[in-house]
Motif scaffolding. Structure first.
Motif, PDB file in Angstrom:
ATOM      1  N   THR A 153     -87.500  26.926  23.245  1.00 14.28           N
ATOM      2  CA  THR A 153     -88.675  27.792  23.317  1.00 14.28           C
ATOM      3  C   THR A 153     -88.513  28.973  22.356  1.00 14.28           C
ATOM      4  N   ARG A 154     -87.319  29.148  21.807  1.00 10.20           N
ATOM      5  CA  ARG A 154     -87.043  30.186  20.804  1.00 10.20           C
ATOM      6  C   ARG A 154     -87.249  29.666  19.368  1.00 10.20           C
ATOM      7  N   TRP A 155     -87.629  28.411  19.220  1.00  6.84           N
ATOM      8  CA  TRP A 155     -87.755  27.802  17.887  1.00  6.84           C
ATOM      9  C   TRP A 155     -88.696  28.627  17.016  1.00  6.84           C
ATOM     10  N   ASP A 156     -88.294  28.870  15.769  1.00  3.88           N
ATOM     11  CA  ASP A 156     -89.063  29.713  14.847  1.00  3.88           C
ATOM     12  C   ASP A 156     -90.104  28.944  14.038  1.00  3.88           C
ATOM     13  N   GLY A 157     -90.245  27.638  14.282  1.00  3.20           N
ATOM     14  CA  GLY A 157     -91.239  26.836  13.571  1.00  3.20           C
ATOM     15  C   GLY A 157     -90.724  26.213  12.290  1.00  3.20           C
ATOM     16  N   GLU A 158     -89.494  26.513  11.929  1.00  4.58           N
ATOM     17  CA  GLU A 158     -88.901  25.950  10.710  1.00  4.58           C
ATOM     18  C   GLU A 158     -88.128  24.682  11.071  1.00  4.58           C
ATOM     19  N   PRO A 159     -88.572  23.499  10.568  1.00  9.35           N
ATOM     20  CA  PRO A 159     -87.848  22.266  10.880  1.00  9.35           C
ATOM     21  C   PRO A 159     -86.408  22.302  10.374  1.00  9.35           C
ATOM     22  N   ALA A 160     -85.534  21.682  11.121  1.00  4.77           N
ATOM     23  CA  ALA A 160     -84.148  21.507  10.683  1.00  4.77           C
ATOM     24  C   ALA A 160     -84.107  20.307   9.736  1.00  4.77           C
ATOM     25  N   HIS A 161     -83.240  20.379   8.750  1.00  2.77           N
ATOM     26  CA  HIS A 161     -83.079  19.286   7.789  1.00  2.77           C
ATOM     27  C   HIS A 161     -81.733  18.617   8.050  1.00  2.77           C
ATOM     28  N   ALA A 162     -81.775  17.304   8.266  1.00  2.00           N
ATOM     29  CA  ALA A 162     -80.544  16.536   8.459  1.00  2.00           C
ATOM     30  C   ALA A 162     -80.783  15.109   7.987  1.00  2.00           C
ATOM     31  N   ASP A 163     -79.868  14.592   7.227  1.00  2.00           N
ATOM     32  CA  ASP A 163     -79.928  13.203   6.762  1.00  2.00           C
ATOM     33  C   ASP A 163     -81.233  12.887   6.040  1.00  2.00           C
ATOM     34  N   GLY A 164     -81.744  13.855   5.288  1.00  2.00           N
ATOM     35  CA  GLY A 164     -82.953  13.630   4.507  1.00  2.00           C
ATOM     36  C   GLY A 164     -84.232  13.601   5.314  1.00  2.00           C
TER      37      GLY A 164
END
Length: 153
Positions: free
Chosen positions: A29-40
């Motif tokens: 619920t603290r997510w800032d809206g920026e997706p995490a990048h992993a494995d392309g």
């Protein structure tokens, strides 16, 4: 786990994975809206929940079909290749409540089904594919999606 430690029961492996995912989700619920990048690929809270749920549903349908003597119906999901608009939405406390309900219920369905099978059925499962014990172990890999988002405390 070392070689002298027994593997968890298949049902415990699945419910443990869901517990792990939901423990991480409690921080989203603290997510800032920026997706995490992993494995392309991009990873978001909603996408992680979607992928875990889809993976549980997909392999549950496979197991039930095989137990009924049918060929499993192939899935046509886009999986983690796409990120939908819904995946990018804020992850609210209400979304967390929904995820807890959905994933906990799916884990219980899995646990009940796996616990009803004998060791022989778990290890010498009908049809093509992994044994049901291996399938349960494979499901634990769904934690990857939640781990990609991470602990946002």
């Amino acid at each position: 786990m070392n070689e002298n430690t027994p593997a968890p029961a298949p049902s415990a492996a699945v419910t443990g994975m869901v517990d792990h995912v939901l423990a991480l989700a409690a921080t989203w619920t603290r997510w800032d809206g920026e997706p995490a990048h992993a494995d392309g690929r991009l990873h978001t809270p909603h996408k992680a929940i979607r992928r875990v749920a889809d993976h549980l549903v997909d392999h549950l349908a496979e197991m039930e079909a095989r137990l009924a003597g049918e060929d499993p119906q192939p899935d046509h999901w886009h999986a983690s290749l796409i990120t939908t608009g819904a995946d990018l939405a804020p992850f609210t406390p209400q979304d967390l409540d929904e995820a807890r309900s959905r994933l906990t219920r799916l884990a219980r369905v899995w646990a009940n089904r796996l616990d009803a099978l004998t060791d022989e059925q778990l290890d010498d499962s009908p049809g093509e594919g992994w044994s049901f014990r291996e399938l349960a172990r494979h499901l634990t890999e769904s934690a990857y999606y939640a781990d990609a988002v991470g602990d946002l405390s």
